[in-house]
Design a protein around this motif. Structure first.
Motif, PDB file in Angstrom:
ATOM      1  N   VAL A  24      -9.550  18.303 -18.676  1.00 50.03           N
ATOM      2  CA  VAL A  24     -10.145  18.874 -19.877  1.00 50.03           C
ATOM      3  C   VAL A  24      -9.119  19.685 -20.659  1.00 50.03           C
ATOM      4  N   ASP A  25      -8.372  20.557 -19.962  1.00 45.96           N
ATOM      5  CA  ASP A  25      -7.456  21.441 -20.679  1.00 45.96           C
ATOM      6  C   ASP A  25      -6.402  22.008 -19.732  1.00 45.96           C
ATOM      7  N   THR A  35      -3.694  27.887 -16.427  1.00 43.09           N
ATOM      8  CA  THR A  35      -5.038  27.421 -16.104  1.00 43.09           C
ATOM      9  C   THR A  35      -5.146  25.919 -16.342  1.00 43.09           C
ATOM     10  N   LEU A  37      -8.221  23.012 -16.340  1.00 40.14           N
ATOM     11  CA  LEU A  37      -9.651  22.719 -16.264  1.00 40.14           C
ATOM     12  C   LEU A  37      -9.823  21.226 -16.039  1.00 40.14           C
ATOM     13  N   ASP A  39     -12.800  18.210 -14.985  1.00 39.13           N
ATOM     14  CA  ASP A  39     -14.228  17.943 -14.896  1.00 39.13           C
ATOM     15  C   ASP A  39     -14.420  16.587 -14.237  1.00 39.13           C
ATOM     16  N   SER A  75      -9.862  24.865 -11.993  1.00 44.05           N
ATOM     17  CA  SER A  75     -11.316  24.972 -11.872  1.00 44.05           C
ATOM     18  C   SER A  75     -11.991  23.975 -12.803  1.00 44.05           C
ATOM     19  N   SER A  76     -13.299  23.915 -12.680  1.00 42.41           N
ATOM     20  CA  SER A  76     -14.073  23.123 -13.629  1.00 42.41           C
ATOM     21  C   SER A  76     -14.459  24.054 -14.782  1.00 42.41           C
ATOM     22  N   PRO A  77     -14.731  23.500 -15.962  1.00 42.93           N
ATOM     23  CA  PRO A  77     -15.124  24.352 -17.085  1.00 42.93           C
ATOM     24  C   PRO A  77     -16.456  25.043 -16.782  1.00 42.93           C
ATOM     25  N   THR A  81     -17.827  27.398 -21.563  1.00 33.92           N
ATOM     26  CA  THR A  81     -16.625  26.762 -22.090  1.00 33.92           C
ATOM     27  C   THR A  81     -17.021  25.676 -23.088  1.00 33.92           C
ATOM     28  N   LYS A  84     -14.656  19.812 -25.173  1.00 27.60           N
ATOM     29  CA  LYS A  84     -13.413  19.449 -25.848  1.00 27.60           C
ATOM     30  C   LYS A  84     -13.198  17.955 -25.967  1.00 27.60           C
ATOM     31  N   GLN A  88     -16.639  14.615 -22.103  1.00 27.77           N
ATOM     32  CA  GLN A  88     -17.549  15.732 -21.796  1.00 27.77           C
ATOM     33  C   GLN A  88     -18.863  15.562 -22.553  1.00 27.77           C
ATOM     34  N   LYS A 148     -21.194  24.015 -27.552  1.00 24.51           N
ATOM     35  CA  LYS A 148     -21.486  24.551 -26.225  1.00 24.51           C
ATOM     36  C   LYS A 148     -22.823  23.994 -25.755  1.00 24.51           C
TER      37      LYS A 148
END
Length: 154
Positions: A24-25, A35, A37, A39, A75-77, A81, A84, A88, A148
């Motif tokens: 994701v990021d 960091t 992210l 998913d 981690s997962s979002p 979050t 993006k 998702q 969101k």
């Protein structure tokens, strides 16, 4: 090559055999916080995060890619979050979303569809003195500032 680009390569290398997972990021923050992210179509297990962290950390150390001390978080979002990637959006079809647009407008509704160009949401529109009406809005990704997932505790 920037740190973020190298980390993206490393993560994609690690999850190449896991089509259910996707990146994701990646962000390198001030103060040495890196960091990542990740998913998954069915969520992300802690063991997946650990494996990605070990893979990325090992290669960054071997390559001496980051000169100062840093902390690596995989981690997962979280629920707060913003979405993006198109993947998702696909994962969240049938959920309620809050969508902020470039023009300042805000839409809330159920995500009906998502493709590479945008999303379709179903909104419950109520005009003063009239009965509420369900309306489908097609919103191109180019018009979206932030999306969101809305969480309902009903």
């Amino acid at each position: 090559m920037s740190i973020e680009k190298r980390v993206i390569e490393l993560v994609e290398e690690k999850i190449a055999d896991r089509p259910d997972l996707f990146l994701v990021d990646v962000q390198m923050h001030g103060g040495g916080l890196l960091t990542i992210l990740v998913d998954g179509d069915n969520g992300v297990a802690i063991t997946d995060c650990v494996a990605i962290s070990r893979h990325v950390g090992f290669h960054l150390e071997e390559e001496n890619a980051i000169e100062q001390a840093y902390n690596l978080e995989v981690s997962s979002p979280g629920l707060d979050t913003p979405l993006k990637s198109a993947r998702q959006y696909q994962k969240n079809i049938s959920r309620l979303l809050s969508v902020k647009l470039i023009d300042g407008a805000k839409h809330e509704g159920k995500l009906l569809a998502a493709d590479e160009t945008g999303i379709t949401i179903e909104e419950n529109i109520k005009e003063k003195g009239k009965k509420a009406v369900l309306v489908q809005n097609v919103i191109p990704f180019t018009d979206i500032v932030e999306t969101k997932v809305l969480v309902s505790f009903k």
